[in-house]
Motif scaffolding. Structure first.
Motif, PDB file in Angstrom:
ATOM      1  N   ILE A  96      -1.787   1.321   7.409  1.00 51.98           N
ATOM      2  CA  ILE A  96      -0.823   0.882   8.656  1.00 51.98           C
ATOM      3  C   ILE A  96      -0.482  -0.605   8.754  1.00 51.98           C
ATOM      4  O   ILE A  96       0.379  -0.701   9.433  1.00 51.98           O
ATOM      5  N   CYS A  97      -1.557  -1.306   8.226  1.00 48.48           N
ATOM      6  CA  CYS A  97      -1.245  -2.762   8.475  1.00 48.48           C
ATOM      7  C   CYS A  97      -0.034  -3.269   7.579  1.00 48.48           C
ATOM      8  O   CYS A  97       0.247  -4.352   7.746  1.00 48.48           O
ATOM      9  N   GLU A 141      -4.423   7.851   6.916  1.00 50.71           N
ATOM     10  CA  GLU A 141      -4.079   6.571   7.383  1.00 50.71           C
ATOM     11  C   GLU A 141      -3.329   6.584   8.719  1.00 50.71           C
ATOM     12  O   GLU A 141      -3.035   5.348   9.251  1.00 50.71           O
ATOM     13  N   SER A 175       0.957  -1.266  -0.023  1.00 49.02           N
ATOM     14  CA  SER A 175       0.062  -0.055  -0.101  1.00 49.02           C
ATOM     15  C   SER A 175       0.808   1.272   0.039  1.00 49.02           C
ATOM     16  O   SER A 175       0.292   2.373  -0.149  1.00 49.02           O
ATOM     17  N   GLU A 176       2.086   0.988   0.005  1.00 50.32           N
ATOM     18  CA  GLU A 176       3.007   2.310   0.115  1.00 50.32           C
ATOM     19  C   GLU A 176       2.844   3.158  -1.089  1.00 50.32           C
ATOM     20  O   GLU A 176       3.031   2.557  -2.303  1.00 50.32           O
ATOM     21  N   CYS A 235      -2.938   6.012  12.466  1.00 50.26           N
ATOM     22  CA  CYS A 235      -4.046   5.080  13.159  1.00 50.26           C
ATOM     23  C   CYS A 235      -4.553   5.717  14.514  1.00 50.26           C
ATOM     24  O   CYS A 235      -5.560   5.333  15.246  1.00 50.26           O
ATOM     25  N   SER A 283      -3.803  -6.824  13.423  1.00 47.70           N
ATOM     26  CA  SER A 283      -4.983  -6.741  12.662  1.00 47.70           C
ATOM     27  C   SER A 283      -5.358  -8.203  12.148  1.00 47.70           C
ATOM     28  O   SER A 283      -6.568  -8.580  12.208  1.00 47.70           O
ATOM     29  N   GLY A 314      -8.430  -2.225   3.861  1.00 50.70           N
ATOM     30  CA  GLY A 314      -8.156  -0.871   3.409  1.00 50.70           C
ATOM     31  C   GLY A 314      -7.627  -0.104   4.821  1.00 50.70           C
ATOM     32  O   GLY A 314      -8.343   0.497   5.475  1.00 50.70           O
ATOM     33  N   ARG A 340      -8.152  -3.702  15.942  1.00 44.82           N
ATOM     34  CA  ARG A 340      -7.834  -2.625  15.040  1.00 44.82           C
ATOM     35  C   ARG A 340      -6.328  -2.629  14.414  1.00 44.82           C
ATOM     36  O   ARG A 340      -5.687  -3.194  15.627  1.00 44.82           O
ATOM     37  N   GLY A 341      -5.765  -2.313  13.622  1.00 39.00           N
ATOM     38  CA  GLY A 341      -4.536  -2.353  13.265  1.00 39.00           C
ATOM     39  C   GLY A 341      -3.671  -1.334  13.582  1.00 39.00           C
ATOM     40  O   GLY A 341      -3.450  -0.142  13.090  1.00 39.00           O
ATOM     41  N   GLN A 342      -3.164  -1.257  14.707  1.00 43.00           N
ATOM     42  CA  GLN A 342      -2.290  -0.295  15.604  1.00 43.00           C
ATOM     43  C   GLN A 342      -0.934  -0.988  15.955  1.00 43.00           C
ATOM     44  O   GLN A 342      -1.189  -2.166  16.458  1.00 43.00           O
TER      45      GLN A 342
END
Lengths: 214, 435
Positions: free
Chosen positions: B171-172, B340, B86-87, B342, B181, B168, B186-188
């Motif tokens: 950060i993941c 994006e 996703s970068e 988080c 995730s 989507g 939550r993807g933190q």
């Protein structure tokens, strides 16, 4: 604990169980379960949250906390065809900004809205890993490469007219939002063999190395 | 002879390259057979000797990562492949998996065997439906062929492979956020230490590797460490995928030894968009400080790019010509980082928000030169002070663009707005590609 909301049939509930069975710990199943709810409902409904919470022995607040973190989980119904225009820097500059504003005018809707016929919803999206095909438009997360304002307008017209155009790199016809969501829940729709293996930019270096192209 | 070295991409031009039959036609899964006959520690040693470094951006030696997994600890071990590409600018893993998902599956089997994992996961982003199909099919076919499941090839090695599909969240792609995730949260990002090698997925020893890193393993097993180290530079061994995009005549994927230069890649591919000249570019995605035409001859390896003030990152070479407004480009990236972020740590959550406000004003010709100092001050509080590298990434385009194009920021103020015509920068404005 209350029984599952009546709206869900046995087949759906058994597929939720099949998702849970993929993981060593049940909570890991929450994301594909949310995708499966979208495959059935077109978005994440309150009933969907409830059934996941029951299956995973979580509170609805815990499921909601996860659902609200990820942008693909929708709180309002998606169109049958969810159109995403990449407006991250490279696509934006290559024409994505013009495509996005052209589609808003053409469809008469704003970001994250849906046409009155329910056919098309529109969203500006972030980089979708196809920069060598910029500017890129996604329909239900299938690639429509090298778009122009005009080609994108034709694309949404075709979608609203019930034609199922073929993505540039994807299956022979674009799936509906619900069909695509089922794949994203990890259920193989048997269409992996459709479509090309690679577009020209993907092959450019290889062809140069083989002397097939200068 | 060009400098290009197609290995991963060698058979992408065959229409069935993504099928099991297409992959096996060229020796696919032979490396797995070879590896399963080796001692697991010998597999780790071989990958260490090859010098393979992480292709996802950080460049950490892959074999060393595997070696950190404690052995004989009686705990479950996990391999997790980061396919959450996703970068911004990065577009290598997605075409790789569309053209050949089996090379990743084979790499997963070898890597899992080496680190003694019995369950592996591929975490793919949720926005690539067809790539997801191809991976689901490849995994199914590998099970049917007996390459996954119980007692693989009768060697007593069991492996389950699960495809996990994201939804989507940039950060993941950060490895600890990815693990949260995958656990259903939550993807933190997580605080490190402990590192994933000690307490990763479900608090068990876990290796997280990028798609391209794992996909490079079968060729290394087949052809040996010496072959791999014969390519590349002294500290950056082997071949890799460079992705050229933007204002070039022919964008695309180029597999070359580490250390090739942008000038060489442009020469091979037909150069910057005709009638235009290079203005700025990213060596490895939007999180890597931008370069200019002064860096055309910088070898694109981990050390040289770093010495020149940026990072090799994902080797996503986004090319922008003189029609591009650098402020517009940077603002859009900054809006991305704001979206994006988080929200876990204050510098990133608040900093990205303020950066966007200030940049928007500057783009509209509002504000003063003092705002540039304010931007840099906020960046100073992001870079190295955020919980994870997303904050560093947000600061990089701003700091580097002010360094090289300060005058252009000022021009927005003296001009009362953006002095560029956005139409001139589009693909359809170019006579060649727009035809």
């Amino acid at each position: 604990m209350a029984s599952a909301p009546k709206t869900f049939d046995e087949n759906f509930l058994s597929r939720l169980d099949a998702i849970i069975a993929r993981y060593p710990r049940s909570r890991s199943a929450i994301m594909p379960m949310l995708h499966l709810v979208q495959a059935r409902e077109g978005y994440v409904t309150a009933e969907g949250i409830e059934v996941i919470a029951q299956k995973l022995d979580l509170t609805t607040a815990e499921v909601n906390a996860v659902a609200s973190f990820y942008t693909q989980y929708r709180r309002t119904p998606a169109g049958e065809y969810h159109v995403g225009v990449c407006t991250n820097t490279l696509c934006a500059i290559m024409g994505g900004d013009a495509i996005f504003s052209g589609l808003k005018d053409h469809l008469g809707i704003e970001n994250n809205e849906r046409t009155a016929d329910g056919k098309v919803s529109l969203e500006h999206i972030e980089c979708n890993a196809a920069c060598d095909y910029a500017p890129v438009v996604m329909v239900n997360w299938e690639f429509f490469d090298n778009q122009t304002v005009e080609s994108a307008k034709t694309l949404v017209d075709d979608l609203r007219a019930g034609k199922k155009p073929a993505p540039t790199r994807g299956p022979n016809s674009v799936p509906t939002f619900k069909e695509a969501s089922e794949v994203l829940a990890g259920f193989n729709d048997g269409r992996a063999n459709e479509g090309i293996q690679a577009g020209d930019p993907t092959l450019l270096g290889l062809k140069i190395a083989k002397g097939e192209r200068k | 002879m060009s400098k290009l070295t197609p290995v991963l991409s060698a058979h992408w031009d065959e229409p069935d390259s993504f099928t099991l039959a297409g992959y096996q036609r060229h020796g696919g899964y032979n490396a797995m057979k070879k590896a399963l006959d080796m001692d697991a520690d010998a597999v780790i040693a071989l990958v260490k000797d090859s010098g393979l470094r992480g292709r996802g951006g950080a460049g950490f030696p892959t074999g060393n990562k595997w070696g950190f997994i404690p052995q004989g600890d009686n705990k479950d071990h996990y391999l997790v492949v980061n396919a959450d590409e996703s970068e911004p600018g990065t577009c290598k893993d997605t075409p790789l998996l569309m053209a050949n998902p089996h090379v990743l599956v084979e790499g997963v089997i070898i890597a899992s065997y080496a680190i003694r994992a019995k369950h592996a996961f591929i975490y793919i982003r949720g926005e690539v439906t067809h790539v997801t199909r191809r991976l689901l099919q490849a995994i199914e076919d590998a099970y049917k062929a007996g390459f996954l499941g119980k007692n693989i090839l009768g060697k007593g090695f069991d492996l389950e492979l699960t495809l996990h599909i994201g939804a989507g969240a940039y950060i993941c792609g950060e490895e600890t956020a990815l693990l949260d995730s995958l656990e259903g949260f939550r993807g933190q990002p997580r605080l490190r230490p402990p590192f994933p090698a000690i307490a990763g997925l479900y608090a068990r020893p876990t290796v997280v590797n990028n798609v391209e890193s794992i996909a490079s393993v079968p060729a290394i097993i087949e052809k040996g460490a010496e072959w791999f180290t014969s390519l590349g530079t002294e500290k950056s061994k082997g071949f890799t995928l460079y992705s050229l995009s933007g204002h070039v005549n022919n964008p695309g994927q180029f597999e070359a030894p580490l250390g090739i230069t942008l000038r060489e890649l442009l020469e091979l591919s037909g150069g910057v968009r005709s009638g235009h000249r290079l203005k700025f570019w990213t060596p490895g995605g939007s999180s890597t400080p931008i370069f200019t035409d002064a860096h055309l001859d910088t070898p694109l390896d981990y050390e040289s790019v770093s010495a020149a003030g940026s990072m090799l990152g994902t080797k996503a070479l986004q090319i922008f010509d003189e029609t591009t407004c650098v402020l517009r480009a940077v603002l859009r990236w900054t809006e991305f980082y704001k979206h994006e972020s988080c929200g876990k740590c204050t510098p990133c959550r608040e900093g990205t928000w303020w950066l966007v406000q200030i940049l928007r004003d500057l783009e509209n010709g509002k504000g003063t030169e003092a705002d540039l100092a304010k931007l840099l001050d906020i960046c100073d509080n992001l870079l190295g002070r955020s919980f994870c590298a997303l904050g560093d990434g947000a600061a990089s385009p701003i700091m580097s663009s002010i360094k090289y194009f300060r005058g252009e920021y000022i021009a927005h103020l003296t001009n009362g707005g953006c002095p560029f015509d956005p139409v001139a920068a589009t693909l359809f404005a170019s006579s060649k590609a727009g035809a």
